[in-house]
Design an enzyme around this catalytic site. Structure first.
Site, PDB file in Angstrom:
ATOM      1  N   ASP A 115       0.760  -0.946  -0.008  1.00  0.00           N
ATOM      2  CA  ASP A 115       0.193  -0.022   0.020  1.00  0.00           C
ATOM      3  C   ASP A 115       0.868   1.316  -0.126  1.00  0.00           C
ATOM      4  O   ASP A 115       2.205   1.191   0.415  1.00  0.00           O
ATOM      5  CB  ASP A 115      -0.762  -0.091   1.238  1.00  0.00           C
ATOM      6  CG  ASP A 115      -1.805  -1.238   1.281  1.00  0.00           C
ATOM      7  OD1 ASP A 115      -2.237  -1.686   0.084  1.00  0.00           O
ATOM      8  OD2 ASP A 115      -2.248  -1.414   2.444  1.00  0.00           O
TER       9      ASP A 115
HETATM   10  N1  URA Z   1      -1.440  -5.835   4.141  1.00  0.00           N
HETATM   11  C1  URA Z   1      -1.583  -4.664   4.053  1.00  0.00           C
HETATM   12  O1  URA Z   1      -2.869  -4.328   4.573  1.00  0.00           O
HETATM   13  N2  URA Z   1      -1.035  -3.483   3.207  1.00  0.00           N
HETATM   14  C2  URA Z   1       0.027  -3.777   2.628  1.00  0.00           C
HETATM   15  O2  URA Z   1       0.778  -2.918   2.019  1.00  0.00           O
HETATM   16  C3  URA Z   1       0.668  -5.303   2.676  1.00  0.00           C
HETATM   17  C4  URA Z   1      -0.355  -6.164   3.480  1.00  0.00           C
END
Ligand code: URA
Length: 272
Positions: A115
């Site tokens: 993310d």
């Molecule tokens: N899980 C999440 O919530 N975000 C990420 O970036 C990776 C795994």
């Protein structure tokens, strides 16, 4: 031309790179360089003895990019910083490829997604098969994260994660390993998952009323994020490291850095 140097492409003198790319003799190459016609990563270089990293540094003569590299597919480890999206292009936002020299960015794609506000280990590769193996649930490659929560992680969550967590859309995750890092820090935990659903870690904690306030990926397979890489920095993987990526779960004797060597991000200023 590319020799291995501890598994990394060995830095090579610029005049040699030009000569081996067919631009004449080493003397011809030195003349080109001294005349200011050669750039490395967009900056004119006048020192023929300057060493460059084949396949990593972008060499151009009169503005035209030069092939400097080896035949092996490029695979990089990036310490993804927060605020950058995992995409190959975006009209507005900065992408992880924007952190690489253009010649490298043209070749590689991210193997999986973090993310925008997640930081840590991201693999970028031009090896399609490797990419597939890392992200395919069938291969169940472990991904380990460090998370900071807005509340305390109760020990009962360890069993709940091991059983699989029902997410907001009804999907039940595969069993995951939750480790409460330090008893005196109940708002921090490590989580190991073998799949990569959208916002998976955040949604797993959300199922128990906890909000993730910082998230960092530390490990893929048996390969740990290199603590020497600052956020935004990257380096090529060695052949051995590529093998570690696929060795799963972490084999006995393969241990990671303790948390002390991976500094936690500041608790303020991070919102998801
Ligand atoms: N899980 C999440 O919530 N975000 C990420 O970036 C990776 C795994």
């Amino acid at each position: 031309m590319v020799a291995e140097h501890g598994g990394l492409p060995r830095p090579v003198r610029l005049d040699r790179v030009l000569a081996e790319a067919g631009l004449g003799t080493r003397r011809d190459a030195r003349t080109l360089i001294k005349r200011g016609r050669v750039s490395v990563n967009g900056v004119t270089v006048r020192d023929p003895g300057r060493h460059i990293r084949p396949n990593i540094d972008q060499v151009a003569v009169d503005g035209r990019a030069l092939e400097t590299g080896a035949e092996d597919p490029v695979t990089l480890m990036l310490n993804k910083p927060r605020g950058v999206i995992t995409a190959t292009r975006d009209a507005a936002a900065r992408t992880v490829l924007d952190l690489l020299p253009a010649a490298v960015a043209r070749k590689v794609v991210p193997a999986g997604r973090l993310d925008k506000d997640t930081e840590g280990l991201l693999i970028l590769t031009e090896d399609g098969q490797l990419c597939h193996r890392l992200i395919s649930p069938r291969h169940a490659v472990e991904k380990e994260y460090w998370a900071r929560l807005d509340g305390s992680v109760s020990p009962s969550l360890v069993e709940a994660f091991a059983a699989g967590v029902r997410l907001d859309d009804g999907y039940v995750t595969l069993p995951a390993r939750l480790v409460i890092e330090r008893v005196e820090q109940p708002g921090e935990a490590r989580v190991v998952v073998t799949e990569g659903k959208y916002h998976q870690i955040k949604r797993m904690f959300a199922a128990f009323g906890l909000r993730v306030t910082a998230l960092r990926r530390l490990r893929i397979g048996s390969l740990w994020l290199d603590p020497a890489l600052a956020p935004g920095e990257y380096r090529p993987l060695t052949g051995d490291e590529i093998q570690l990526l696929l060795r799963n779960p972490a084999a006995p004797g393969v241990s990671g850095p303790d948390l002390g060597t991976i500094t936690a991000p500041p608790s303020s200023g991070t919102t998801f």
